[in-house]
Enzyme design. Structure first.
Site, PDB file in Angstrom:
ATOM      1  CE  LYS A 115      -4.500  -1.445   1.589  1.00  0.00           C
ATOM      2  NZ  LYS A 115      -5.635  -1.207   2.456  1.00  0.00           N
ATOM      3  CE  LYS A 197      -6.057  -8.463  -2.359  1.00  0.00           C
ATOM      4  NZ  LYS A 197      -6.292  -7.904  -1.014  1.00  0.00           N
ATOM      5  CE  LYS A 200     -13.173  -3.946   0.147  1.00  0.00           C
ATOM      6  NZ  LYS A 200     -12.074  -4.083   0.962  1.00  0.00           N
TER       7      LYS A 200
HETATM    8  P1  TYM Z   1     -10.528  -6.332   3.247  1.00  0.00           P
HETATM    9  O1  TYM Z   1     -11.628  -5.330   3.433  1.00  0.00           O
HETATM   10  O2  TYM Z   1      -9.427  -5.980   2.325  1.00  0.00           O
HETATM   11  O3  TYM Z   1     -11.134  -7.704   2.770  1.00  0.00           O
HETATM   12  C1  TYM Z   1     -12.194  -8.335   3.472  1.00  0.00           C
HETATM   13  C2  TYM Z   1     -11.985  -9.833   3.476  1.00  0.00           C
HETATM   14  O4  TYM Z   1     -11.957 -10.325   2.128  1.00  0.00           O
HETATM   15  C3  TYM Z   1     -10.787 -11.118   1.936  1.00  0.00           C
HETATM   16  N1  TYM Z   1     -10.347 -10.950   0.537  1.00  0.00           N
HETATM   17  C4  TYM Z   1     -10.130 -11.961  -0.322  1.00  0.00           C
HETATM   18  N2  TYM Z   1     -10.224 -13.289  -0.188  1.00  0.00           N
HETATM   19  C5  TYM Z   1      -9.948 -14.054  -1.267  1.00  0.00           C
HETATM   20  N3  TYM Z   1      -9.573 -13.543  -2.474  1.00  0.00           N
HETATM   21  C6  TYM Z   1      -9.464 -12.221  -2.662  1.00  0.00           C
HETATM   22  N4  TYM Z   1      -9.126 -11.733  -3.829  1.00  0.00           N
HETATM   23  C7  TYM Z   1      -9.748 -11.355  -1.547  1.00  0.00           C
HETATM   24  N5  TYM Z   1      -9.748 -10.011  -1.386  1.00  0.00           N
HETATM   25  C8  TYM Z   1     -10.111  -9.785  -0.102  1.00  0.00           C
HETATM   26  C9  TYM Z   1      -9.774 -10.566   2.913  1.00  0.00           C
HETATM   27  O5  TYM Z   1      -8.775 -11.513   3.207  1.00  0.00           O
HETATM   28  C10 TYM Z   1     -10.648 -10.255   4.102  1.00  0.00           C
HETATM   29  O6  TYM Z   1     -10.853 -11.413   4.883  1.00  0.00           O
HETATM   30  N6  TYM Z   1      -7.794  -5.719   7.367  1.00  0.00           N
HETATM   31  C11 TYM Z   1      -8.950  -6.360   6.830  1.00  0.00           C
HETATM   32  C12 TYM Z   1     -10.226  -5.982   7.539  1.00  0.00           C
HETATM   33  C13 TYM Z   1     -10.199  -6.150   9.025  1.00  0.00           C
HETATM   34  C14 TYM Z   1     -10.314  -7.368   9.724  1.00  0.00           C
HETATM   35  C15 TYM Z   1     -10.293  -7.016  11.095  1.00  0.00           C
HETATM   36  C16 TYM Z   1     -10.421  -8.695   9.334  1.00  0.00           C
HETATM   37  C17 TYM Z   1     -10.123  -5.151   9.926  1.00  0.00           C
HETATM   38  N7  TYM Z   1     -10.169  -5.675  11.193  1.00  0.00           N
HETATM   39  C18 TYM Z   1     -10.377  -8.006  12.104  1.00  0.00           C
HETATM   40  C19 TYM Z   1     -10.504  -9.670  10.327  1.00  0.00           C
HETATM   41  C20 TYM Z   1     -10.475  -9.318  11.696  1.00  0.00           C
HETATM   42  C21 TYM Z   1      -9.101  -5.967   5.367  1.00  0.00           C
HETATM   43  O7  TYM Z   1      -8.564  -4.986   4.930  1.00  0.00           O
HETATM   44  O8  TYM Z   1      -9.936  -6.739   4.672  1.00  0.00           O
END
Ligand code: TYM
Length: 333
Positions: A115, A197, A200
Site C-alpha cells: 500500500k 489478487k 476492490k
Molecule cells: P478487506 O476489506 O481488504 O477484505 C475483506 C476480506 O476479504 C478477503 N479478501 C479476499 N479473499 C480471497 N480472495 C481475494 N481476492 C480477496 N480479497 C479480499 C480478505 O482476506 C478479508 O478477509 N484488514 C482487513 C479488515 C479487518 C479485519 C479485522 C479482518 C479489519 N479488522 C479483524 C478480520 C479481523 C481488510 O482490509 O480486509
C-alpha cells in the site's frame, strides 16, 4: 472465549464495491459459526481512512456493507453486526497495543509495503499501524477464530504475537486467536492478471467481479478473462488464469478440480468461461435481490447499526477495562 462460548470475529473495509474475492475468501464463511459461536462481524470504517476516502461514498458504503452482510445470510439476531467507529474502545485499545508492537514487526507487513508503494504520496502513520487496530478489533472480543482470506493471515499472526506478548506480562488478558483460511477461495485472482489478487481497489473494472454486478456484466467479464496458452481446462501452476476460474467454479458448485476437468474434457475455454459466468451469476442473484430490499430500508439498517454497536460495546468495554486495570490506569467507581 466469552464465558463458555467460542468467538468468531472478522471485518471488511467499506472502501470500495465488494468483490467475489471478499465473498468467497471471507463473508460466505462467516455464517457457519452463527449457531455454535458468539460471532462479531464488523464494518471497519476506521481502517478505510488509512487511504483517502470521499466522505459521502464512505458513508454510503458503510450502509451497503452492512446490508451485504445481512444479504449473505448473516442474521442480526444470531450475529453481532456493527460499525467499528461506533465502538470507541477499538481506537483506545489500538493505542495501548501500539505500545506493545515493535516498529520492526510493522515494517515487515507485506500489505504495508504494497500500500505504501501504491499510495506513495500518503504513507501516513495509520497505514503503518493498521495491524494494531486490527489486533484491537480481534482481541476486544476474546476471539478464538478469525475467518479471512490468505492476504490477512500475516496480520492475524501479528495479532497472535501481540496477544502472547501482552499475556506474558499480564497473564490471562486475551484469548489468542487463530486465523481460519478457507481451503478454496482463499485467494481469488484478478481476471485481467491472474498473478495479482482480485482487489476492490483495482482501477480496471474488467479485472474484478463485484458481488453486485448484474448477470450480463458478470458473464461478459468472465468471457473476457485472461486464460492461458493451450485449450485444456486443467488445474496447474502453468495455467494461472484457468486455475483461478476453476477455483471460482469449484467454490460455487462444490465440485473438485478433477470433476471440473472431467466435465470440460474436449470442450474449449469458451464453454468453460460461459459456465463459470452463469454459475456465478446464478449464485449471486439471491444475494443481490435480498440486498436491494435491505438497502431500501435505511432506517432499518440504522436501527441495526445501533443495536449492533450496543451489543459490541458491552463486550468491548469489559475487555478494555480489564486491560486498563492491568496496566495500572486509575479506575474510578
Ligand atoms: P478487506 O476489506 O481488504 O477484505 C475483506 C476480506 O476479504 C478477503 N479478501 C479476499 N479473499 C480471497 N480472495 C481475494 N481476492 C480477496 N480479497 C479480499 C480478505 O482476506 C478479508 O478477509 N484488514 C482487513 C479488515 C479487518 C479485519 C479485522 C479482518 C479489519 N479488522 C479483524 C478480520 C479481523 C481488510 O482490509 O480486509
Amino acid at each position: 472465549m466469552l464465558g463458555e462460548q467460542k468467538v468468531s470475529y472478522s471485518g471488511v473495509q467499506p472502501s470500495g464495491n465488494l468483490t467475489i474475492g471478499n465473498y468467497l475468501g471471507a463473508i460466505r464463511n462467516f455464517k457457519q459459526y452463527s449457531e455454535q459461536y458468539k460471532t462479531f462481524y464488523c464494518v471497519v470504517d476506521e481502517h478505510a481512512i488509512t487511504v483517502r476516502q470521499v466522505p459521502a461514498e464512505l458513508r454510503r458504503r458503510t450502509y451497503e456493507t452492512l446490508a451485504l452482510y445481512m444479504a449473505c445470510g448473516l442474521d442480526p439476531e444470531k450475529n453481532t453486526l456493527y460499525v467499528q467507529s461506533m465502538v470507541h474502545e477499538h481506537a483506545e485499545l489500538a493505542w495501548i497495543l501500539n505500545c506493545f508492537t515493535m516498529f520492526g514487526e510493522l515494517s515487515r507487513m507485506t500489505q504495508f509495503k504494497d500500500k505504501s508503494a501504491k499510495h506513495a504520496d500518503n504513507i501516513n502513520a495509520g497505514l503503518f499501524t493498521y495491524p494494531t487496530l486490527m489486533a484491537a478489533d480481534i482481541l476486544l472480543y476474546q476471539t478464538d477464530v478469525v475467518p479471512v482470506g490468505i492476504d490477512q493471515k500475516q496480520h492475524v499472526e501479528l495479532c497472535r504475537d501481540i496477544a502472547e506478548r501482552f499475556n506474558q506480562i499480564y497473564p490471562g488478558t486475551f484469548t489468542v486467536p487463530e486465523p481460519v483460511i478457507a481451503k478454496s477461495g482463499m485467494k481469488i485472482m484478478s481476471l485481467a492478471d491472474p498473478t495479482k489478487k482480485m482487489s476492490k481497489s483495482d482501477e480496471n473494472a474488467n479485472a474484478v467481479v463485484y458481488i453486485l454486478d448484474d448477470r450480463d456484466t458478470i458473464i461478459r467479464k468472465f468471457k473476457r478473462a485472461v486464460t492461458d496458452s493451450g485449450s485444456e481446462v486443467r488445474y496447474s501452476p502453468d495455467k494461472p488464469g484457468v486455475s483461478n476460474l476453476m477455483s471460482i467454479y469449484s467454490c460455487f458448485t462444490g465440485k473438485s478440480f478433477e470433476e471440473i476437468e472431467h466435465e470440460f474434457e474436449g470442450k474449449g475455454y469458451g464453454d468453460f468461461k460461459l459456465a463459470v459466468g452463469e454459475t456465478t451469476a446464478d449464485a449471486l442473484a439471491a444475494v443481490q435481490s435480498e440486498y436491494n430490499l435491505l438497502l431500501a430500508d435505511k432506517a432499518g439498517l440504522e436501527a441495526q447499526m445501533k443495536k449492533g454497536a450496543e451489543e459490541a460495546s458491552y463486550y468491548a468495554r469489559r475487555t478494555l477495562s480489564k486491560v486498563q486495570k492491568k496496566l495500572g490506569f486509575v479506575q474510578l467507581h
